[in-house]
Structures are given as structure tokens and as C-alpha cells.
Design a protein around this motif. Structure first.
Motif, PDB file in Angstrom:
ATOM      1  N   GLY A 146     105.049  15.344  -9.600  1.00  0.00           N
ATOM      2  CA  GLY A 146     105.426  13.963  -9.329  1.00  0.00           C
ATOM      3  C   GLY A 146     106.861  13.687  -9.750  1.00  0.00           C
ATOM      4  N   ASP A 147     107.244  12.437  -9.737  1.00  0.00           N
ATOM      5  CA  ASP A 147     108.591  12.028 -10.164  1.00  0.00           C
ATOM      6  C   ASP A 147     108.581  11.908 -11.691  1.00  0.00           C
ATOM      7  OD1 ASP A 147     109.511  11.878  -7.530  1.00  0.00           O
ATOM      8  OD2 ASP A 147     108.767   9.823  -7.318  1.00  0.00           O
ATOM      9  N   PHE A 148     108.879  13.018 -12.366  1.00  0.00           N
ATOM     10  CA  PHE A 148     108.688  13.051 -13.816  1.00  0.00           C
ATOM     11  C   PHE A 148     109.871  12.503 -14.603  1.00  0.00           C
ATOM     12  CE2 PHE A 148     110.109  17.214 -12.351  1.00  0.00           C
ATOM     13  CZ  PHE A 148     111.171  17.514 -13.192  1.00  0.00           C
ATOM     14  N   VAL A 149     110.926  12.069 -13.918  1.00  0.00           N
ATOM     15  CA  VAL A 149     112.036  11.395 -14.592  1.00  0.00           C
ATOM     16  C   VAL A 149     112.312  10.094 -13.853  1.00  0.00           C
ATOM     17  CG1 VAL A 149     113.112  13.438 -15.582  1.00  0.00           C
ATOM     18  CG2 VAL A 149     113.660  12.790 -13.226  1.00  0.00           C
ATOM     19  N   GLU A 150     112.902   9.135 -14.577  1.00  0.00           N
ATOM     20  CA  GLU A 150     113.157   7.831 -13.979  1.00  0.00           C
ATOM     21  C   GLU A 150     114.462   7.257 -14.519  1.00  0.00           C
ATOM     22  OE1 GLU A 150     110.608   4.987 -17.009  1.00  0.00           O
ATOM     23  OE2 GLU A 150     109.637   5.737 -15.194  1.00  0.00           O
ATOM     24  N   PRO A 151     115.049   6.299 -13.808  1.00  0.00           N
ATOM     25  CA  PRO A 151     116.300   5.688 -14.280  1.00  0.00           C
ATOM     26  C   PRO A 151     116.128   5.045 -15.652  1.00  0.00           C
ATOM     27  CG  PRO A 151     115.908   5.131 -11.989  1.00  0.00           C
ATOM     28  CD  PRO A 151     114.659   5.794 -12.477  1.00  0.00           C
ATOM     29  N   LEU A 185     120.636   8.149 -13.758  1.00  0.00           N
ATOM     30  CA  LEU A 185     119.899   8.222 -12.488  1.00  0.00           C
ATOM     31  C   LEU A 185     119.539   9.691 -12.231  1.00  0.00           C
ATOM     32  CD1 LEU A 185     122.220   5.848 -10.422  1.00  0.00           C
ATOM     33  CD2 LEU A 185     120.015   5.265 -11.479  1.00  0.00           C
ATOM     34  N   PRO A 186     118.456  10.163 -12.841  1.00  0.00           N
ATOM     35  CA  PRO A 186     118.120  11.586 -12.746  1.00  0.00           C
ATOM     36  C   PRO A 186     117.278  11.928 -11.527  1.00  0.00           C
ATOM     37  CG  PRO A 186     116.613  10.521 -14.240  1.00  0.00           C
ATOM     38  CD  PRO A 186     117.547   9.441 -13.734  1.00  0.00           C
ATOM     39  N   ARG A 187     117.334  13.199 -11.173  1.00  0.00           N
ATOM     40  CA  ARG A 187     116.461  13.743 -10.132  1.00  0.00           C
ATOM     41  C   ARG A 187     115.879  15.048 -10.652  1.00  0.00           C
ATOM     42  NH1 ARG A 187     119.082  14.200  -4.326  1.00  0.00           N
ATOM     43  NH2 ARG A 187     116.890  14.661  -3.901  1.00  0.00           N
ATOM     44  N   GLY A 188     114.582  15.206 -10.508  1.00  0.00           N
ATOM     45  CA  GLY A 188     113.944  16.427 -10.969  1.00  0.00           C
ATOM     46  C   GLY A 188     112.839  16.863 -10.027  1.00  0.00           C
ATOM     47  N   ARG A 189     112.763  18.164  -9.805  1.00  0.00           N
ATOM     48  CA  ARG A 189     111.707  18.702  -8.948  1.00  0.00           C
ATOM     49  C   ARG A 189     111.146  19.963  -9.585  1.00  0.00           C
ATOM     50  NH1 ARG A 189     113.372  20.299  -2.997  1.00  0.00           N
ATOM     51  NH2 ARG A 189     114.224  22.093  -4.099  1.00  0.00           N
ATOM     52  N   PHE A 190     109.824  20.052  -9.614  1.00  0.00           N
ATOM     53  CA  PHE A 190     109.159  21.245 -10.109  1.00  0.00           C
ATOM     54  C   PHE A 190     108.339  21.859  -8.988  1.00  0.00           C
ATOM     55  CE2 PHE A 190     105.265  23.215 -11.760  1.00  0.00           C
ATOM     56  CZ  PHE A 190     105.815  24.233 -12.527  1.00  0.00           C
ATOM     57  N   SER A 191     108.536  23.158  -8.756  1.00  0.00           N
ATOM     58  CA  SER A 191     107.763  23.897  -7.757  1.00  0.00           C
ATOM     59  C   SER A 191     106.855  24.863  -8.496  1.00  0.00           C
ATOM     60  CB  SER A 191     108.691  24.666  -6.813  1.00  0.00           C
ATOM     61  OG  SER A 191     109.580  23.783  -6.159  1.00  0.00           O
ATOM     62  N   ASP A 192     105.548  24.681  -8.359  1.00  0.00           N
ATOM     63  CA  ASP A 192     104.601  25.528  -9.076  1.00  0.00           C
ATOM     64  C   ASP A 192     104.571  26.924  -8.484  1.00  0.00           C
ATOM     65  OD1 ASP A 192     102.320  25.604 -11.111  1.00  0.00           O
ATOM     66  OD2 ASP A 192     101.351  26.371  -9.299  1.00  0.00           O
ATOM     67  N   GLY A 193     104.527  27.922  -9.398  1.00  0.00           N
ATOM     68  CA  GLY A 193     104.491  29.309  -8.966  1.00  0.00           C
ATOM     69  C   GLY A 193     103.219  30.028  -9.360  1.00  0.00           C
ATOM     70  N   GLY A 194     102.154  29.266  -9.666  1.00  0.00           N
ATOM     71  CA  GLY A 194     100.888  29.878 -10.030  1.00  0.00           C
ATOM     72  C   GLY A 194     100.514  29.670 -11.485  1.00  0.00           C
ATOM     73  N   SER A 195     100.530  28.420 -11.934  1.00  0.00           N
ATOM     74  CA  SER A 195     100.166  28.106 -13.318  1.00  0.00           C
ATOM     75  C   SER A 195      98.682  28.391 -13.534  1.00  0.00           C
ATOM     76  CB  SER A 195     100.471  26.640 -13.624  1.00  0.00           C
ATOM     77  OG  SER A 195     101.844  26.375 -13.465  1.00  0.00           O
ATOM     78  N   ILE A 196      98.364  28.920 -14.726  1.00  0.00           N
ATOM     79  CA  ILE A 196      97.005  29.408 -14.969  1.00  0.00           C
ATOM     80  C   ILE A 196      96.492  28.968 -16.335  1.00  0.00           C
ATOM     81  CG2 ILE A 196      97.174  31.409 -13.440  1.00  0.00           C
ATOM     82  CD1 ILE A 196      97.858  33.111 -15.901  1.00  0.00           C
ATOM     83  N   THR A 197      95.169  29.038 -16.477  1.00  0.00           N
ATOM     84  CA  THR A 197      94.526  28.812 -17.768  1.00  0.00           C
ATOM     85  C   THR A 197      94.511  30.127 -18.552  1.00  0.00           C
ATOM     86  OG1 THR A 197      92.296  29.416 -17.048  1.00  0.00           O
ATOM     87  CG2 THR A 197      93.027  27.151 -16.629  1.00  0.00           C
TER      88      THR A 197
END
Length: 501
Positions: A100-105, A76-88
Motif C-alpha cells: 500500500g501507500d506506506f508513506v504520506e506527506p 512529499l515522499p513516494r515509496g513502492r515495495f515489490s514482493d519477491g516471495g516473503s515467507i513464514t
């Protein structure tokens, strides 16, 4: 524009080593039995049931008669990503949304069987999942050019034998047949790749003797600034690839268990690496992005769009692909000490040679260059300490803590493997139903240290002085950079049924 547009590429088949929320560091799953999980995997030397086969095959010699254990883990995972300025690659925003919810049970089964033939020889069979994970980001998240989805499935069939040399010393050995299957999806920034190719072509066309190329390049970039801003990181001009691969590999495991007295045991166990060459297919989504780019570029640079379209369609074709992976070997030292008739303490230290994983190199069957992703993992140490207490004749309580070092450093963290040092807190119990049947329950909370990420996906290319560069002639990555912070944790439930025949 005489150079093919070969900038963007997926890390094809990276799923075989991508386990962002696996329950142990790197890409190990982390628990193969509920009885072990209840002590934070400290009980290898306890040898309480047939699942000891995974942790130390020599422990089979302590099991009476015929025994079987079936295990089910629920992650039962929990994951959160906070963007800090991703660039090309042009330093512009990747324009993506949240991860989004990038992990699931996920439910993971294991099974074990042991049989004592005589006072000295015991055989066993284990079927378990040593590695495994699944993550899926929103398809338009800010790090889509590094990873959209990864999935790893492994299954190991491990027959083993244990031989009791005398009342104090036992040896064990086994052979592992391991099946591995990986899937990956990743975005491709065709817009940035096309503009980089056009810029290079115009710099060459406008070269003036005695004028530094960088001055000419800056002028071209300024002139094309509007097109660059429109195309770079724009989903309308981006593609995607989906890759699958699978393989069988063979390894082995060894174990030793020494008992100076009935209340004390020491164990040493080794599990070998397994070499895999995953073979599969890469399927590209190119045509919509190529058509949109043709329309955009032809309006501003007549003919350039059609040339880019033709180059993209010719370069990014569906093909076979393969990737070589060697899983890390491990060496474990364990102890078990019964304090009195009811209470025992136990511990485990496991060394894992993750430093084998220095790069991820994917070979495509078409003319695309290899995809190379430096990893530079380091060796790790995992330490566990557990305790058991026989509360009543039918109920045993367990508990344990563990620290699991990560092979990933802040400099090598990627969206596919946003790993960090882990701390375990576990509790469990064994409930004896009758003389032949028992149940194990376990619950673990696993905290993963928060991790910063600044991952430049440039194929590992450097210039003459060692600085990272985006070189479209030698790599096929999108050269995008994911910047942000991960916060990860997980609960792990374990249920195990044991039967003595």
C-alpha cells in the motif's frame, strides 16, 4: 507440549530508529532550514540567518542585532515495495497483500532566534526536528510480521552562544535538550509459533535411541503438514502489538569559524550523540488468534489447542517496555567563497558515526525474552556543493547537489528502515521584502537508490556454526522473512520567514 509458545514478538519501540523516508540517511530528518536546503545543505559557512545555529553555532557571531527565522518543511515522499516471495518460518507464503501507500506527506516546523549582545558575544535559541518519520503499511501486507507501522517524533531545544575571538576566528557552543517519542505496530505469527512448539514436543515424545532427531522431525512435519499449511502465516491465527515510548535526553554542539578574509570562510562543527532510554507500554492483541488456534488444533490434536491458547494468553500480556538508543554524533567541515559581488560557492562534508547502532534490544517488563534485532550500521559521509547568485538587489538564487551515504547495507536492510544511498538536487531563492524582512523558498528532489531486501526476523539467533536459526527458547520473533525490492524518492518543500528587529 511443555515449552511456552513464545515465538512471535514485535520489535517494540523500533519506531525510535525507524525512518524509512527521512530526508537524510539513517534516521536523520535532513533539513532544518529552507535557506540551507536551497543549497542542498552546503551553506553552513555562509551564516546567512539564525538557522546557522543548527549547522555551526560559531556562525551566530556574523549576525547583526536580533534576528528570527521560522521554517516549515513539507515532505512529499513516494515509496513502492515489490514482493519477491516473503515467507513464514516454515518457508510458506506469508499470504499477505500489497504494501500500500506506506508513506504520506508530512509537515515539519523549525524556529531560530539570535541576539548580538556586543561586538564579541552573540546568543541564540533553536527549536528544530533532527529526526522524524512516519510509515504505515497495509495491516495485512506480506511483511506484516516484520513491521506494520512506525512513527518517530523528535523535538530539540538548543540554546547556543558564539564568541568572536578576533576578526578572523569565532567559537560557538550549545546544549541540546531532546524529546523523542516513538510508536510501533507489528504482526505476530502465532500460528507458526504454535506449530513449531507442537513439532518440538512431538519430536521429544517420539525420540528413539540411535535414530537422528532430524529424521524424527521430518516425519512429524510430514504428519502435521496440513495443519502447518493452515496455521502458518494465516491472519486468523495471527496477533498484533502496538507499542509507544518517550524520553528526554541531553547533548551538546560545538563550532568554529575562521575567515582569512571577508570573502572566504571555513567552518568545523560537531554535534554530540544523545542517549535515550525510551519507556512505554506494549499492548497485545492475542485473544482472537489464541481462540481460533484452540478450535483448529483441538479438532486435530485433542487438548493441544487448549494448551496453546493458555500459553499464548499467559505469555503475551500487556506490560511496560523500554529501549536504549544513542543517536549518532556528527562532524562537519564547510567552506564559503564569494567569487564576486554577486556569486558565491560553498560546500559541506559531514561524517556521521552511525556505527554506534549495532543492535536494537527491547526489554519487556513481563517474562518475555528481550527482542534483539541486529543492525550493524556503518559510518557515513555526506558531501554537498552549493552556489548562490544575487540576481537583483532583492532576489538571490540558490542551487546545490549532495550525495548522502546510507549506513544500511543490503544485508541489514529492514522494512522499518529500507534505507539506501541518496542523491539530492536542490534549488531555492531568498526574496528580500524590505530592510527587515525576507522569505526563503526551497525545493529538493531526493532519489534513494533502489534496494533489495531479504530480512530474516529471527532475533539474531545463530547455531554452533554461525548459521541463522529460529530458536523459540531464546528469542521472541516470528522468524518470518521479507523478500522484495524497495523504490523510494521524495520531494521536499521549504518555506522560511526571516525578520531582523
Amino acid at each position: 507440549m511443555n515449552r511456552p509458545v513464545v515465538h512471535p514478538l514485535m520489535l517494540a519501540l523500533a519506531a525510535v530508529v525507524a525512518a524509512p523516508l527521512a530526508q537524510a540517511s539513517g534516521y536523520h530528518f535532513g533539513s532544518q532550514s529552507a535557506s540551507a536546503q536551497g543549497t542542498a545543505n552546503a551553506n553552513a559557512a555562509e551564516a546567512s540567518d539564525a538557522s546557522v545555529l543548527f549547522y555551526n553555532p560559531a556562525g551566530l557571531s556574523r549576525l547583526e542585532g536580533t534576528q528570527a527565522s521560522g521554517v516549515l518543511n513539507l515532505v512529499l515522499p513516494r515509496g513502492r515495495f515489490s514482493d519477491g516471495g516473503s515467507i513464514t518460518q516454515f518457508g510458506l507464503s506469508s499470504r499477505g497483500g500489497a504494501a500500500g501507500d506506506f508513506v504520506e506527506p508530512t509537515a515539519v516546523p523549525h524556529a531560530y532566534l539570535s541576539h548580538r549582545y556586543n561586538d564579541r558575544l552573540t546568543a541564540g535559541l533553536g527549536i528544530f526536528v533532527p529526526f522524524g518519520s512516519k510509515s504505515e503499511y497495509d495491516s495485512n501486507w506480506t511483511g506484516r510480521y516484520n513491521s506494520i507501522a512506525t512513527e518517530l517524533k523528535t523535538l530539540t531545544i538548543n540554546p547556543s552562544v558564539a564568541f568572536k575571538l578576533n576578526e578572523r576566528l569565532s567559537l560557538g557552543a550549545g546544549v541540546s535538550a531532546q524529546h523523542i517519542e516513538g510508536k510501533l505496530s507489528k504482526g505476530a505469527d502465532f500460528g507458526s509459533g504454535a506449530m513449531a512448539s507442537i513439532i518440538d514436543a512431538q519430536v521429544r515424545a517420539n525420540a528413539v535411541p540411535g535414530v537422528p532427531a532430524e529424521i524424527i522431525r521430518n516425519a512429524v512435519v510430514n504428519q502435521l503438514g496440513g495443519l502447518i499449511k493452515t496455521a502458518s502465516g494465516n491472519p486468523s491465527y495471527s496477533g498484533r502489538v502496538d507499542v509507544e515510548g518517550k524520553d528526554w535526553g541531553v547533548g551538546f554542539n560545538l563550532g568554529l569559524m575562521y575567515s582569512p578574509d571577508e570573502d572566504t570562510r571555513f567552518g568545523i562543527a560537531y554535534r554530540s550523540s544523545v542517549k535515550h532510554t525510551l519507556k512505554g507500554d506494549a499492548r497485545w492483541q492475542v485473544q482472537p488468534a489464541a481462540g481460533n488456534l484452540a478450535t483448529l488444533l483441538n479438532a486435530a490434536l485433542p487438548g493441544a489447542g487448549s494448551q496453546v491458547q493458555a500459553q499464548l494468553l499467559a505469555a503475551y500480556t500487556d506490560s511496560a517496555a523500554q529501549l536504549s538508543v544513542k543517536t549518532p554524533e556528527s562532524l562537519s567541515f564547510s567552506f564559503y567563497k564569494r567569487h564576486d559581488a554577486r556569486t558565491a560557492v560553498m560546500g559541506d562534508i559531514t561524517l556521521t558515526r552511525h556505527s554506534r547502532f549495532q543492535e536494537l534490544r527491547v526489554d519487556f517488563a513481563n517474562n518475555l525474552a528481550d527482542s534483539v534485532t541486529p543492525q550493524r550500521w556503518t559510518d557515513t559521509v555526506r558531501a554537498s556543493l552549493g552556489v548562490s547568485h544575487q540576481w537583483t538587489e532583492t532576489l538571490q538564487l540558490r542551487g546545490g547537489v549532495a550525495f548522502d551515504q546510507s549506513p544500511v547495507t543490503p544485508a541489514t536492510r529492514t522494512p522499518s528502515i529500507p534505507d539506501g544511498d541518496r542523491s539530492w538536487l536542490s534549488a531555492g531563492l531568498n526574496w528580500k521584502l524590505d530592510s527587515k524582512r525576507s522569505l526563503d523558498f526551497a525545493l529538493s528532489y531526493i532519489h534513494v537508490d533502489s534496494g533489495e531486501i531479504n530480512a530474516y526476523d529471527n532475533g539474531g539467533q545463530t547455531n554452533a556454526v554461525g548459521s541463522a536459526v529460529c530458536n523459540p527458547a531464546r528469542n521472541t520473533s516470528s522468524c518470518a522473512t521479507v523478500v522484495g525490492r524497495y523504490k523510494l524518492s521524495s520531494a521536499l518543500l521549504g518555506l522560511q520567514y526571516n525578520h531582523r528587529f
